[in-house]
Write an enzyme that holds these catalytic residues in place. Structure first.
Site, PDB file in Angstrom:
ATOM      1  CG  ASP A   1      40.731  41.401  27.456  1.00 26.73           C
ATOM      2  OD1 ASP A   1      40.102  42.453  27.715  1.00 26.73           O
ATOM      3  OD2 ASP A   1      41.084  40.596  28.334  1.00 26.73           O
TER       4      ASP A   1
ATOM      5  CG  HIS B   1      34.301  43.844  31.104  1.00 27.90           C
ATOM      6  ND1 HIS B   1      34.364  42.470  30.945  1.00 27.90           N
ATOM      7  CD2 HIS B   1      35.595  44.249  31.253  1.00 27.90           C
ATOM      8  CE1 HIS B   1      35.631  42.076  31.018  1.00 27.90           C
ATOM      9  NE2 HIS B   1      36.397  43.141  31.189  1.00 27.90           N
TER      10      HIS B   1
HETATM   11 ZN   LIG Z   1      38.473  43.457  31.667  1.00 38.22          ZN
END
Ligand SMILES: [Zn+2]
Length: 280
Positions: free
Chosen positions: A78, A74
Site C-alpha cells: 500500500d 518501506h
Molecule cells: Zn506497512
C-alpha cells in the site's frame, strides 16, 4: 481540518502537502498518505498504490520537473507500487532502504539510504531514521525545519500498527523503535494512514501502553489456560464476533508477535502461529 478526500491535495504546513490515495480499508484507514515535501525541489514520501488517478494527483500537486526524489518508508504494497509510474512521469530518483527487500516488491532504489543519512532540498532537510519493527526495512523521515516526523506505518492515526512476524515484523524491536521515537523532540507526526497527529509523545505513549497491556493479557491467558492456540487468545481478547474477518486475521498476527517476544523473554513456549503455546 485539511481534507482526507482521495486525490485532493491539502497543505499541512509551508513545506508539506498531502495527497490521500483512493485505497481506503481496514488496514489503510482513509487511504495511504502520500506526502510532498518542499516547493522548488520536492521529495515525495510513499507514492502509495499503483493507481493512475493518484499518481496524476501527486504530479498535479507540484510541477512535475520539481519532483526530484521518491522516498519510501518501506516497501509494503500500500506504500510503494506507485513508484514506477511516478518515476516515469517525473524522472525522480528513488531513495529507499537497501537491505531486507520485501519478497513482493521488485523496486531497486537508485540510492540506498539508512540511519543517519540526510536528503537535502534547496529549502529543507530530511534526516533518515531506521525504524524497524513493523517491517525490517522501515524508515522514518524527520523534516528538520519543522521537527515533523513522517512515520510511515510505525505510528498511525485512528488505529494501531500491525506487526506481523510472518512478514518480518518483530514486536520487541517495534517497541524499542517506539521508545526511541518517544525521546525525539517533535512537533507533529505525519503518519502513513490517517490525519496529522498533533501530540506526538501522547500518541506514542498510548501505543507503548497498549502493547504493554496486550503482552501482559496474553501472558496471563497462556498461564491460566495453556496450552492455548493463537485463535483462542484472539477470541478471548479481541471478541472475534465483533470484528470483521480481515481484522481477526491481523489480531492473530499481533498475538503471534507478542508470543514470539514473550518466548524470547523466557516466559512462554511454542513454535508458530498455528501451534499451542504454554507457560515456560
Ligand atoms: Zn506497512
Amino acid at each position: 481540518m485539511p481534507d482526507l478526500t482521495p486525490g485532493v491535495p491539502s497543505a499541512l504546513s509551508p513545506l508539506v502537502r498531502r495527497v490521500v490515495a483512493p485505497n481506503p480499508g481496514p488496514f489503510t484507514g482513509p487511504g495511504t498518505n502520500t506526502y510532498l515535501v518542499g516547493i522548488d525541489e520536492v521529495a515525495v514520501i510513499d507514492p502509495g498504490p499503483d493507481v493512475k488517478s493518484h499518481i496524476d494527483a501527486i504530479v498535479g500537486a507540484s510541477m512535475k520537473e520539481r519532483v526530484r526524489w521518491v522516498v519510501l518508508t518501506h516497501t509494503h504494497p500500500d506504500h510503494a507500487p506507485g513508484t514506477a509510474r511516478l518515476v516515469k512521469a517525473t524522472r525522480a530518483e528513488v531513495v529507499a532502504f537497501g537491505k531486507h527487500r520485501d519478497k513482493d516488491c521488485d523496486i531497486v532504489p537508485d540510492r540506498v539510504i539508512g540511519e543517519g543519512d540526510t536528503l537535502e532540498g534547496s529549502e529543507w532537510g530530511l534526516e533518515v531514521l531506521h525504524t524497524p519493527g513493523h517491517a525490517p526495512n522501515h524508515l522514518c523521515l524527520l523534516l528538520e525545519e519543522e521537527r515533523v516526523l513522517f512515520t510511515g506505518d510505525t505510528v498511525l492515526d485512528g488505529m494501531y500498527s500491525v506487526v506481523n512476524p510472518s512478514r518480518g515484523g518483530d514486536m520487541a524491536v517495534y517497541v524499542q523503535t517506539l521508545e526511541r521515537l518517544r525521546r525525539l523532540r517533535l512537533t507533529r507526526l505525519c503518519p502513513g494512514h490517517g490525519d496529522v497527529i498533533e501530540e506526538p509523545r501522547a500518541r506514542i505513549d498510548e501505543y507503548l501502553a497498549h502493547r504493554k497491556q496486550r503482552g501482559q493479557q496474553i501472558l496471563r491467558l497462556v498461564r491460566k489456560r495453556g496450552p492455548v492456540k493463537v485463535k483462542e487468545i484472539v477470541d478471548t481478547l479481541y471478541g472475534s464476533d465483533r470484528l470483521p474477518p480481515e481484522l481477526i486475521e491481523a489480531a492473530g498476527w499481533q498475538v503471534h508477535a507478542h508470543l514470539v517476544e514473550l518466548k524470547a523473554e523466557g516466559k512462554v513456549a511454542g513454535t508458530n502461529a498455528r501451534a499451542a503455546w504454554s507457560a515456560a
